[in-house]
Write an enzyme that holds these catalytic residues in place. Structure first.
Site, PDB file in Angstrom:
ATOM      1  N   ASP A 106       0.843  -1.181   0.000  1.00 20.31           N
ATOM      2  CA  ASP A 106       0.000   0.000   0.000  1.00 20.31           C
ATOM      3  C   ASP A 106       0.887   1.242   0.000  1.00 20.31           C
ATOM      4  O   ASP A 106       1.826   1.340   0.789  1.00 20.31           O
ATOM      5  CB  ASP A 106      -0.911  -0.009   1.232  1.00 20.31           C
ATOM      6  CG  ASP A 106      -2.091   0.930   1.072  1.00 20.31           C
ATOM      7  OD1 ASP A 106      -2.476   1.224  -0.075  1.00 20.31           O
ATOM      8  OD2 ASP A 106      -2.632   1.364   2.095  1.00 20.31           O
ATOM      9  N   TYR A 125       1.116   5.707  -0.379  1.00 17.01           N
ATOM     10  CA  TYR A 125       0.683   6.845   0.447  1.00 17.01           C
ATOM     11  C   TYR A 125       0.920   8.074  -0.423  1.00 17.01           C
ATOM     12  O   TYR A 125       1.636   8.984  -0.058  1.00 17.01           O
ATOM     13  CB  TYR A 125       1.585   6.830   1.695  1.00 17.01           C
ATOM     14  CG  TYR A 125       1.329   7.807   2.802  1.00 17.01           C
ATOM     15  CD1 TYR A 125       0.124   7.809   3.497  1.00 17.01           C
ATOM     16  CD2 TYR A 125       2.331   8.695   3.213  1.00 17.01           C
ATOM     17  CE1 TYR A 125      -0.069   8.687   4.564  1.00 17.01           C
ATOM     18  CE2 TYR A 125       2.140   9.559   4.271  1.00 17.01           C
ATOM     19  CZ  TYR A 125       0.933   9.552   4.956  1.00 17.01           C
ATOM     20  OH  TYR A 125       0.747  10.400   6.023  1.00 17.01           O
ATOM     21  N   HIS A 155      -3.811  13.986   1.160  1.00 16.98           N
ATOM     22  CA  HIS A 155      -4.024  13.079   2.289  1.00 16.98           C
ATOM     23  C   HIS A 155      -2.843  13.132   3.251  1.00 16.98           C
ATOM     24  O   HIS A 155      -3.024  13.252   4.475  1.00 16.98           O
ATOM     25  CB  HIS A 155      -4.238  11.646   1.782  1.00 16.98           C
ATOM     26  CG  HIS A 155      -4.255  10.615   2.872  1.00 16.98           C
ATOM     27  ND1 HIS A 155      -5.288  10.511   3.783  1.00 16.98           N
ATOM     28  CD2 HIS A 155      -3.361   9.654   3.211  1.00 16.98           C
ATOM     29  CE1 HIS A 155      -5.030   9.516   4.629  1.00 16.98           C
ATOM     30  NE2 HIS A 155      -3.863   8.978   4.309  1.00 16.98           N
ATOM     31  N   ARG A 197       0.920  15.296  13.489  1.00 13.65           N
ATOM     32  CA  ARG A 197       2.280  15.766  13.792  1.00 13.65           C
ATOM     33  C   ARG A 197       2.267  17.282  13.920  1.00 13.65           C
ATOM     34  O   ARG A 197       1.920  17.806  14.969  1.00 13.65           O
ATOM     35  CB  ARG A 197       3.250  15.245  12.717  1.00 13.65           C
ATOM     36  CG  ARG A 197       3.564  13.735  12.897  1.00 13.65           C
ATOM     37  CD  ARG A 197       4.501  13.192  11.860  1.00 13.65           C
ATOM     38  NE  ARG A 197       3.924  13.222  10.519  1.00 13.65           N
ATOM     39  CZ  ARG A 197       3.245  12.224   9.952  1.00 13.65           C
ATOM     40  NH1 ARG A 197       3.058  11.092  10.610  1.00 13.65           N
ATOM     41  NH2 ARG A 197       2.744  12.330   8.745  1.00 13.65           N
ATOM     42  N   GLU A 225     -10.517   3.931   3.801  1.00 16.04           N
ATOM     43  CA  GLU A 225      -9.603   4.716   2.979  1.00 16.04           C
ATOM     44  C   GLU A 225      -9.973   4.437   1.526  1.00 16.04           C
ATOM     45  O   GLU A 225      -9.926   3.297   1.067  1.00 16.04           O
ATOM     46  CB  GLU A 225      -8.136   4.380   3.266  1.00 16.04           C
ATOM     47  CG  GLU A 225      -7.709   4.843   4.655  1.00 16.04           C
ATOM     48  CD  GLU A 225      -6.193   4.894   4.866  1.00 16.04           C
ATOM     49  OE1 GLU A 225      -5.450   4.318   4.054  1.00 16.04           O
ATOM     50  OE2 GLU A 225      -5.774   5.528   5.859  1.00 16.04           O
ATOM     51  N   GLU A 272      -9.283   4.132  -2.060  1.00 19.70           N
ATOM     52  CA  GLU A 272      -8.072   3.923  -2.853  1.00 19.70           C
ATOM     53  C   GLU A 272      -8.425   3.209  -4.150  1.00 19.70           C
ATOM     54  O   GLU A 272      -9.511   2.646  -4.300  1.00 19.70           O
ATOM     55  CB  GLU A 272      -7.053   3.062  -2.084  1.00 19.70           C
ATOM     56  CG  GLU A 272      -6.670   3.601  -0.719  1.00 19.70           C
ATOM     57  CD  GLU A 272      -5.431   2.926  -0.123  1.00 19.70           C
ATOM     58  OE1 GLU A 272      -4.690   2.259  -0.877  1.00 19.70           O
ATOM     59  OE2 GLU A 272      -5.221   3.081   1.088  1.00 19.70           O
ATOM     60  N   ASP A 310      -9.174   0.451   2.090  1.00 14.78           N
ATOM     61  CA  ASP A 310      -8.180   0.082   3.094  1.00 14.78           C
ATOM     62  C   ASP A 310      -8.744   0.438   4.473  1.00 14.78           C
ATOM     63  O   ASP A 310      -8.372   1.429   5.089  1.00 14.78           O
ATOM     64  CB  ASP A 310      -6.889   0.860   2.791  1.00 14.78           C
ATOM     65  CG  ASP A 310      -5.804   0.619   3.824  1.00 14.78           C
ATOM     66  OD1 ASP A 310      -5.810  -0.438   4.458  1.00 14.78           O
ATOM     67  OD2 ASP A 310      -4.942   1.511   3.978  1.00 14.78           O
ATOM     68  N   GLN A 314      -4.429   2.271  15.360  1.00 12.71           N
ATOM     69  CA  GLN A 314      -3.302   2.740  14.556  1.00 12.71           C
ATOM     70  C   GLN A 314      -2.436   3.747  15.310  1.00 12.71           C
ATOM     71  O   GLN A 314      -1.210   3.670  15.305  1.00 12.71           O
ATOM     72  CB  GLN A 314      -3.839   3.365  13.264  1.00 12.71           C
ATOM     73  CG  GLN A 314      -2.759   3.807  12.284  1.00 12.71           C
ATOM     74  CD  GLN A 314      -3.358   4.324  10.960  1.00 12.71           C
ATOM     75  OE1 GLN A 314      -4.562   4.293  10.755  1.00 12.71           O
ATOM     76  NE2 GLN A 314      -2.501   4.781  10.067  1.00 12.71           N
ATOM     77  N   TYR A 366       1.538   2.517  15.753  1.00 10.11           N
ATOM     78  CA  TYR A 366       2.266   2.639  14.482  1.00 10.11           C
ATOM     79  C   TYR A 366       3.702   3.136  14.566  1.00 10.11           C
ATOM     80  O   TYR A 366       4.451   3.005  13.585  1.00 10.11           O
ATOM     81  CB  TYR A 366       1.472   3.492  13.487  1.00 10.11           C
ATOM     82  CG  TYR A 366       1.743   4.975  13.525  1.00 10.11           C
ATOM     83  CD1 TYR A 366       1.211   5.759  14.533  1.00 10.11           C
ATOM     84  CD2 TYR A 366       2.520   5.584  12.552  1.00 10.11           C
ATOM     85  CE1 TYR A 366       1.449   7.125  14.559  1.00 10.11           C
ATOM     86  CE2 TYR A 366       2.764   6.948  12.576  1.00 10.11           C
ATOM     87  CZ  TYR A 366       2.226   7.715  13.586  1.00 10.11           C
ATOM     88  OH  TYR A 366       2.471   9.053  13.614  1.00 10.11           O
ATOM     89  N   THR A 419      -9.137  -5.719   3.935  1.00 15.87           N
ATOM     90  CA  THR A 419      -8.999  -4.767   2.836  1.00 15.87           C
ATOM     91  C   THR A 419      -9.945  -5.261   1.747  1.00 15.87           C
ATOM     92  O   THR A 419      -9.884  -6.434   1.371  1.00 15.87           O
ATOM     93  CB  THR A 419      -7.555  -4.760   2.297  1.00 15.87           C
ATOM     94  OG1 THR A 419      -6.656  -4.474   3.370  1.00 15.87           O
ATOM     95  CG2 THR A 419      -7.381  -3.746   1.175  1.00 15.87           C
ATOM     96  N   THR A 463      -4.703   6.500   0.211  1.00 10.23           N
ATOM     97  CA  THR A 463      -5.951   7.254   0.270  1.00 10.23           C
ATOM     98  C   THR A 463      -5.936   8.398  -0.736  1.00 10.23           C
ATOM     99  O   THR A 463      -4.963   9.149  -0.803  1.00 10.23           O
ATOM    100  CB  THR A 463      -6.143   7.832   1.683  1.00 10.23           C
ATOM    101  OG1 THR A 463      -5.948   6.778   2.611  1.00 10.23           O
ATOM    102  CG2 THR A 463      -7.515   8.440   1.850  1.00 10.23           C
ATOM    103  N   GLU A 520     -10.245  12.502   7.716  1.00  9.59           N
ATOM    104  CA  GLU A 520     -10.059  13.828   7.137  1.00  9.59           C
ATOM    105  C   GLU A 520     -11.404  14.562   6.990  1.00  9.59           C
ATOM    106  O   GLU A 520     -11.497  15.751   7.263  1.00  9.59           O
ATOM    107  CB  GLU A 520      -9.399  13.711   5.770  1.00  9.59           C
ATOM    108  CG  GLU A 520      -7.996  13.126   5.804  1.00  9.59           C
ATOM    109  CD  GLU A 520      -7.552  12.646   4.438  1.00  9.59           C
ATOM    110  OE1 GLU A 520      -7.735  11.440   4.148  1.00  9.59           O
ATOM    111  OE2 GLU A 520      -7.051  13.464   3.651  1.00  9.59           O
TER     112      GLU A 520
END
Lengths: 436, 436
Positions: free
Chosen positions: A145, A147, A152, A161, A218, A220, A252, A259, A263, A276, A369, A383
């Site tokens: 997968d 990113y 996103h 963050r 997600e 995708e 996803d 998570q 993670y 999935t 995503t 989101e």
């Protein structure tokens, strides 16, 4: 007519099918599409290969048995298998030859149609989609997968963050990806059980065990490897698209609370591996060709191994709907487009193999995503509701931050042609309550 | 004698084999071991199942054909396949029955041995290891790697994050793991090409493309799933060991410079996916049973789903040697023990499936780098040389910080019994120069 001319003709917008349901401008499966899948039906429960056309499945094993479909000697009976892998392994010239043969058999313009004019064969080989069960189209040896949506990655980075440095420095240099779990890839329609796992509130000293409270989608797409590469032999970016058989929609499913706690530092694990979902029909790159567009401008200019001339994005409209249990109608919660993706599929494959990693026929590569620039074009509830702070209003009342038990989530995608559309068919999953 | 008594007898330290090389106290493959693998040989290039005994392979398909090995009706000819998956899928009672039958056929004490006393059959069924090519023992549908050594996680955290908070808070609560790449798992002896990738110096504005300069090993073991679980149906910790067929040694080759630039936020990818080497013989849990010991004390006490009564670690001595190209002798660079691992295999499997993730027969689960408490017990060059700051001295001169082209790295592992040892055989890989 040359083979390339024949291939071009399979994409001709004016070509119509003698099966009238295929000519409906809203139908996902016109004669320009011809996506491959694996199905069984009430009369014959053996999974086998088919293509979707209008409101029917064409049984490719029946066509071959009737002598209407020619395969190379090594490929005989390949459509009787319960996955497309052996067919795909025959190579791109065979995919294209089968596409050309099928288009000719199904085209209204075709002077003689051995299928159209043989009622007994039509009964055997043309099965209403309503009577068909669709299975995973390929056996998936590996699932990766990516990113690759800038929007996103920026949204997630802002939330978790630092809004000022939302995009990490490596993101603009490479299509960041991680290994997914192939065993739990399921076909559209498979119910998905809400996962249990470790949940930790920021102010708690220790985690607790319980059902995920922030279950998410997600949105995708995925692509399926059509020709693998040997260990130690990277795929050049310019050569990468020739190794892609086709695309699917991919959900996803993600447990955001699990998570967030698990993670760091090795990436998501239990928060993703519970399921999935992919759509059952693989839309070939040959069918998507008319919808090729330029990818976004990439700055900084990628390193050499990630460069390719020309256009490598595809214009694919995407939508997500949510329907609560027993609700009469769904609510569309996202509308976006695959063309927004920053990194292309070719770049993803080149990057995946640059260190020498091998790929195999049937490998699934998720896009990551797909979020567009607008607030209603985001590809996850994380989101769309900004981590639950802005609930979505549902048609018919009620709101959602994350997914509730009994909710049915549906991804849709299609390329809009002139008077027809090349669609993927739905990618659906309903959420079952967690085990207690 | 009862079946459990027969099983116990296969582990009797006093049992000897009529093949004298198996009775050498330094031999990895005494009659107490009987590890399963896939081999071919100069006379018969078809891969098939065998067990290692002394300096030979016993061809299980030949034994079955000769009527000396009884399998259930559904399992006939399972040893003629090129992977052990179908045999393993027959279930634990069958693994145990085959072990008991083989031990009886090979034991010196056995009154009549149809194999020992038939010279023609011995020639067919007993192949010198020196004439055998060993293949991957299983087809691996999924590969997961854990991170379960407290010493390793602490060392890495000290180097790359914060020495004062080296261990992240989630580490002590769960066996952290991530999905690996199954396609690039190779068998011992397969040369490994140094990967190219993106490298970024801390003071550089952008990365460059080039050959990895910090190529490393990770000393690990792996376990092979013997019975899978269905999607949505977690495996209880108390039940987990019964689903493990056996163990191998595993070298999780790692490109530290690629890893450091790529791994935030989704974990290692190109830095690991270029190759993972496993040893060719699967040592069954039934053979490892006498070496069961208590795992380290776990504090905080794990959540309920990670609890199991009794002892779940295994005493397995581990060593790593490095031999530069053309060097007359290797240098032992690490000596440690599997018993130091904080999280047990049972806990890893329970955690892997707790959110509902399914597993399949043949899945490979890596332990994570096995570092012990002493400075020479670390399982990676990253730790042994403290990220290149403390070069290792090699026998015969020269030093190493990370792996150089032509270096041959060998992992070894064995359980020390009374007068015999249950060994894994070597897990070897030589590094080829990067593609230019």
């Amino acid at each position: 007519m040359s083979a390339s001319g024949d291939l071009q003709a399979t994409r001709d917008a004016s070509r119509k099918c003698w099966l009238e349901t295929a000519n409906d401008p809203q139908c996902d499966f016109p004669i320009q599409n011809l996506p491959f899948g694996i199905f069984s039906d009430t009369r014959n429960p053996t999974p086998r290969a088919g293509i979707a056309i209008g409101d029917c499945v064409v049984d490719l094993s029946a066509l071959e048995a009737a002598g209407l479909l020619t395969l190379p000697a090594g490929g005989r009976a390949v459509f009787t298998r319960d996955s497309l892998n052996d067919f795909i392994a025959l190579g791109r010239e065979v995919w294209r030859s089968v596409r050309i043969q099928l288009s000719a058999l199904l085209a209204r313009e075709t002077a003689s149609s051995a299928l159209r004019d043989d009622p007994a064969l039509r009964t055997r080989a043309l099965i209403p989609l309503a009577d068909a069960t669709l299975h995973l189209p390929v056996e998936i040896p590996g699932y990766t997968d990516f990113y690759s949506s800038k929007e996103h990655a920026t949204n997630v980075g802002s939330m978790f963050r630092d809004p000022k440095n939302a995009l990490l420095p490596n993101w603009s240099e490479m299509p960041i990806g991680y290994n997914g779990r192939a065993s739990s890839v399921v076909v559209s329609g498979t119910p998905v059980r809400r996962p249990n796992g470790q949940l930790k509130r920021p102010d708690a000293e220790r985690p607790v065990f319980g059902a995920c409270r922030k279950l998410d989608i997600e949105l995708e797409t995925g692509f399926i490897i059509g020709r693998g590469n040997a260990l130690g032999e990277p795929v050049a970016c310019e050569d990468a698209e020739s190794r892609i058989f086709g695309m699917v929609l991919l959900n996803d499913w993600s447990a955001r609370d699990i998570q967030q706690w698990e993670y760091v530092p090795l990436g998501p694990f239990n928060s993703k591996t519970f399921a999935t979902t992919i759509s059952p029909w693989i839309v070939t790159l040959d069918a998507l060709e008319p919808f090729r567009v330029a990818q976004p401008v990439q700055a900084p200019k990628p390193l050499d191994y990630l460069r390719h001339a020309g256009e490598h994005a595809f214009e694919i409209a995407l939508e997500v709907t949510l329907r609560p249990q027993n609700a009469p109608q769904p609510t569309t919660i996202s509308r976006t487009n695959f063309r927004h993706m920053y990194w292309t599929m070719a770049q993803q494959l080149a990057h995946h193999t640059v260190s020498g990693c091998n790929t195999r026929v049937g490998d699934l590569m998720g896009s990551g995503t797909i979020s567009g620039p607008a607030d209603d074009a985001f590809g996850s509830l994380l989101e769309l509701t900004w981590n639950g702070q802005k609930p979505l209003e549902l048609n018919g009342g009620g709101t959602r931050t994350f997914i509730e038990d009994g909710d049915e989530l549906t991804l849709s995608g299609w390329c809009q042609g002139d008077g027809y559309r090349v669609g993927f068919g739905p990618c659906v999953g309903e959420i079952l309550p967690a085990h207690r």
